[in-house]
Design a protein around this motif. Sequence first.
Motif, PDB file in Angstrom:
ATOM      1  N   PHE A  41      -4.026  14.332  -9.798  1.00  0.00           N
ATOM      2  CA  PHE A  41      -4.988  14.093  -8.725  1.00  0.00           C
ATOM      3  C   PHE A  41      -5.101  15.332  -7.844  1.00  0.00           C
ATOM      4  CE2 PHE A  41      -4.532   9.154  -8.283  1.00  0.00           C
ATOM      5  CZ  PHE A  41      -4.742   9.027  -9.653  1.00  0.00           C
ATOM      6  N   THR A  42      -6.295  15.547  -7.303  1.00  0.00           N
ATOM      7  CA  THR A  42      -6.524  16.640  -6.374  1.00  0.00           C
ATOM      8  C   THR A  42      -7.285  16.134  -5.157  1.00  0.00           C
ATOM      9  OG1 THR A  42      -6.622  18.251  -8.177  1.00  0.00           O
ATOM     10  CG2 THR A  42      -7.518  18.929  -6.045  1.00  0.00           C
ATOM     11  N   ILE A  43      -6.720  16.369  -3.982  1.00  0.00           N
ATOM     12  CA  ILE A  43      -7.406  16.013  -2.744  1.00  0.00           C
ATOM     13  C   ILE A  43      -8.096  17.255  -2.196  1.00  0.00           C
ATOM     14  CG2 ILE A  43      -5.365  16.439  -1.304  1.00  0.00           C
ATOM     15  CD1 ILE A  43      -6.274  14.086   0.470  1.00  0.00           C
ATOM     16  N   ARG A  60     -11.486  18.546   0.783  1.00  0.00           N
ATOM     17  CA  ARG A  60     -12.396  18.136   1.848  1.00  0.00           C
ATOM     18  C   ARG A  60     -13.482  19.179   2.023  1.00  0.00           C
ATOM     19  NH1 ARG A  60      -8.873  17.312   6.984  1.00  0.00           N
ATOM     20  NH2 ARG A  60     -10.911  16.923   7.956  1.00  0.00           N
ATOM     21  N   ASP A  61     -14.639  18.715   2.445  1.00  0.00           N
ATOM     22  CA  ASP A  61     -15.750  19.596   2.777  1.00  0.00           C
ATOM     23  C   ASP A  61     -16.117  19.285   4.226  1.00  0.00           C
ATOM     24  OD1 ASP A  61     -18.176  20.894   3.167  1.00  0.00           O
ATOM     25  OD2 ASP A  61     -18.841  20.544   1.121  1.00  0.00           O
ATOM     26  N   ASN A  62     -15.647  20.090   5.137  1.00  0.00           N
ATOM     27  CA  ASN A  62     -15.868  19.811   6.554  1.00  0.00           C
ATOM     28  C   ASN A  62     -17.344  19.951   6.942  1.00  0.00           C
ATOM     29  OD1 ASN A  62     -13.198  19.179   6.967  1.00  0.00           O
ATOM     30  ND2 ASN A  62     -12.658  21.183   7.822  1.00  0.00           N
ATOM     31  N   ALA A  63     -18.095  20.743   6.206  1.00  0.00           N
ATOM     32  CA  ALA A  63     -19.522  20.874   6.488  1.00  0.00           C
ATOM     33  C   ALA A  63     -20.279  19.600   6.129  1.00  0.00           C
ATOM     34  CB  ALA A  63     -20.103  22.053   5.723  1.00  0.00           C
ATOM     35  N   LYS A  64     -19.751  18.851   5.156  1.00  0.00           N
ATOM     36  CA  LYS A  64     -20.394  17.610   4.713  1.00  0.00           C
ATOM     37  C   LYS A  64     -19.695  16.370   5.240  1.00  0.00           C
ATOM     38  CE  LYS A  64     -22.278  19.530   0.430  1.00  0.00           C
ATOM     39  NZ  LYS A  64     -22.341  19.422  -1.049  1.00  0.00           N
ATOM     40  N   ASN A  65     -18.640  16.586   6.059  1.00  0.00           N
ATOM     41  CA  ASN A  65     -17.886  15.444   6.599  1.00  0.00           C
ATOM     42  C   ASN A  65     -17.399  14.510   5.490  1.00  0.00           C
ATOM     43  OD1 ASN A  65     -18.367  16.475   9.120  1.00  0.00           O
ATOM     44  ND2 ASN A  65     -19.612  14.789   9.843  1.00  0.00           N
ATOM     45  N   THR A  66     -16.890  15.086   4.425  1.00  0.00           N
ATOM     46  CA  THR A  66     -16.495  14.282   3.274  1.00  0.00           C
ATOM     47  C   THR A  66     -15.134  14.700   2.747  1.00  0.00           C
ATOM     48  OG1 THR A  66     -18.822  13.997   2.665  1.00  0.00           O
ATOM     49  CG2 THR A  66     -17.180  13.459   1.001  1.00  0.00           C
ATOM     50  N   LEU A  67     -14.337  13.695   2.451  1.00  0.00           N
ATOM     51  CA  LEU A  67     -13.039  13.840   1.804  1.00  0.00           C
ATOM     52  C   LEU A  67     -13.195  13.420   0.348  1.00  0.00           C
ATOM     53  CD1 LEU A  67      -9.847  14.134   2.191  1.00  0.00           C
ATOM     54  CD2 LEU A  67      -9.882  11.635   2.480  1.00  0.00           C
ATOM     55  N   TYR A  68     -12.452  14.061  -0.550  1.00  0.00           N
ATOM     56  CA  TYR A  68     -12.559  13.737  -1.964  1.00  0.00           C
ATOM     57  C   TYR A  68     -11.175  13.489  -2.565  1.00  0.00           C
ATOM     58  CZ  TYR A  68     -17.163  15.892  -1.422  1.00  0.00           C
ATOM     59  OH  TYR A  68     -18.423  16.223  -0.992  1.00  0.00           O
ATOM     60  N   LEU A  69     -11.168  12.678  -3.618  1.00  0.00           N
ATOM     61  CA  LEU A  69      -9.979  12.530  -4.447  1.00  0.00           C
ATOM     62  C   LEU A  69     -10.441  12.610  -5.899  1.00  0.00           C
ATOM     63  CD1 LEU A  69      -6.897  12.053  -4.434  1.00  0.00           C
ATOM     64  CD2 LEU A  69      -7.389   9.626  -4.823  1.00  0.00           C
ATOM     65  N   GLN A  70     -10.110  13.710  -6.539  1.00  0.00           N
ATOM     66  CA  GLN A  70     -10.416  13.885  -7.955  1.00  0.00           C
ATOM     67  C   GLN A  70      -9.237  13.367  -8.756  1.00  0.00           C
ATOM     68  OE1 GLN A  70     -13.205  14.991  -9.600  1.00  0.00           O
ATOM     69  NE2 GLN A  70     -12.109  14.464 -11.487  1.00  0.00           N
ATOM     70  N   MET A  71      -9.489  12.393  -9.605  1.00  0.00           N
ATOM     71  CA  MET A  71      -8.427  11.755 -10.374  1.00  0.00           C
ATOM     72  C   MET A  71      -8.656  12.025 -11.854  1.00  0.00           C
ATOM     73  SD  MET A  71      -8.143   8.136  -8.316  1.00  0.00           S
ATOM     74  CE  MET A  71      -9.760   7.586  -8.829  1.00  0.00           C
ATOM     75  N   ASN A  72      -7.724  12.712 -12.477  1.00  0.00           N
ATOM     76  CA  ASN A  72      -7.798  13.031 -13.899  1.00  0.00           C
ATOM     77  C   ASN A  72      -6.677  12.323 -14.650  1.00  0.00           C
ATOM     78  OD1 ASN A  72      -9.949  14.800 -13.333  1.00  0.00           O
ATOM     79  ND2 ASN A  72      -8.546  16.524 -13.037  1.00  0.00           N
ATOM     80  N   ARG A  95       0.850  -1.182   0.000  1.00  0.00           N
ATOM     81  CA  ARG A  95       0.000   0.000   0.000  1.00  0.00           C
ATOM     82  C   ARG A  95       0.891   1.239   0.000  1.00  0.00           C
ATOM     83  NH1 ARG A  95      -4.920  -0.161   4.097  1.00  0.00           N
ATOM     84  NH2 ARG A  95      -3.219  -0.128   5.640  1.00  0.00           N
ATOM     85  N   GLU A  96       0.509   2.238  -0.798  1.00  0.00           N
ATOM     86  CA  GLU A  96       1.354   3.420  -0.937  1.00  0.00           C
ATOM     87  C   GLU A  96       0.559   4.708  -0.754  1.00  0.00           C
ATOM     88  OE1 GLU A  96       3.016   3.588  -4.877  1.00  0.00           O
ATOM     89  OE2 GLU A  96       1.072   3.862  -5.833  1.00  0.00           O
ATOM     90  N   PHE A  97       1.281   5.723  -0.335  1.00  0.00           N
ATOM     91  CA  PHE A  97       0.702   7.044  -0.142  1.00  0.00           C
ATOM     92  C   PHE A  97       0.300   7.651  -1.483  1.00  0.00           C
ATOM     93  CE2 PHE A  97       0.101  11.182   1.615  1.00  0.00           C
ATOM     94  CZ  PHE A  97       0.676  12.082   0.710  1.00  0.00           C
ATOM     95  N   VAL A  98      -0.854   8.311  -1.504  1.00  0.00           N
ATOM     96  CA  VAL A  98      -1.313   9.013  -2.696  1.00  0.00           C
ATOM     97  C   VAL A  98      -1.386  10.512  -2.445  1.00  0.00           C
ATOM     98  CG1 VAL A  98      -3.225   9.325  -4.309  1.00  0.00           C
ATOM     99  CG2 VAL A  98      -2.633   7.026  -3.511  1.00  0.00           C
ATOM    100  N   TYR A 143      -0.702  17.467   0.154  1.00  0.00           N
ATOM    101  CA  TYR A 143       0.531  16.741  -0.096  1.00  0.00           C
ATOM    102  C   TYR A 143       0.235  15.635  -1.103  1.00  0.00           C
ATOM    103  CZ  TYR A 143       1.045  18.963   4.454  1.00  0.00           C
ATOM    104  OH  TYR A 143       1.044  19.869   5.480  1.00  0.00           O
ATOM    105  N   TYR A 144       1.160  15.401  -2.030  1.00  0.00           N
ATOM    106  CA  TYR A 144       0.927  14.422  -3.083  1.00  0.00           C
ATOM    107  C   TYR A 144       2.154  13.552  -3.326  1.00  0.00           C
ATOM    108  CZ  TYR A 144      -3.127  17.277  -4.250  1.00  0.00           C
ATOM    109  OH  TYR A 144      -4.319  17.967  -4.201  1.00  0.00           O
ATOM    110  N   ALA A 145       1.888  12.331  -3.735  1.00  0.00           N
ATOM    111  CA  ALA A 145       2.948  11.484  -4.252  1.00  0.00           C
ATOM    112  C   ALA A 145       3.353  12.012  -5.616  1.00  0.00           C
ATOM    113  CB  ALA A 145       2.460  10.038  -4.371  1.00  0.00           C
ATOM    114  N   ASP A 146       4.618  11.863  -5.960  1.00  0.00           N
ATOM    115  CA  ASP A 146       5.098  12.357  -7.251  1.00  0.00           C
ATOM    116  C   ASP A 146       4.344  11.722  -8.416  1.00  0.00           C
ATOM    117  OD1 ASP A 146       8.623  12.603  -6.284  1.00  0.00           O
ATOM    118  OD2 ASP A 146       6.946  13.998  -6.027  1.00  0.00           O
TER     119      ASP A 146
END
Length: 122
Positions: free
Chosen positions: A68-70, A72-84, A45-48, A59-62
């Motif tokens: 990719f874009t990380i 978060r929406d603290n009002a919605k209690n949600t983390l996101y990872l947008q992968m292009n 398993r590796e850091f993304v 922070y991102y892996a090279d």
Amino acid sequence: QVQLVESGGGLVQAGDSLSLPCAASGRTFSSYGMGWFRQAPGKEREFVAAISLSGGSTYYADSVKGRFTISRDNAKNTLYLQMNSLKPEDTAVYYCAANPRNYYRQESYGYWGQGTQVTVSS
């Protein structure tokens, strides 16, 4: 205690985009730094990517920087990872994790989701 549930995985073609949400419940989401990790078949398993409590630092892996874009929406209690611009080598199970002592080190995270499969075909 916090519970994490990833979703949004699936089968896509190379060059496509995909967004992974991670829904958090339990203690205050905004109290935790958050991260995304991935594990490909036969590999460790590796850091993304990771994000600070407020979202002000990321922070991102090279290997994913610029694609990719990380966030978060603290009002919605949600983390996101947008992968292009997905590549076949991005194929893996993607995990969100919470409450790290070190954003880059998986062993320092206190809470983990169950993972969601992302498969990128060539």
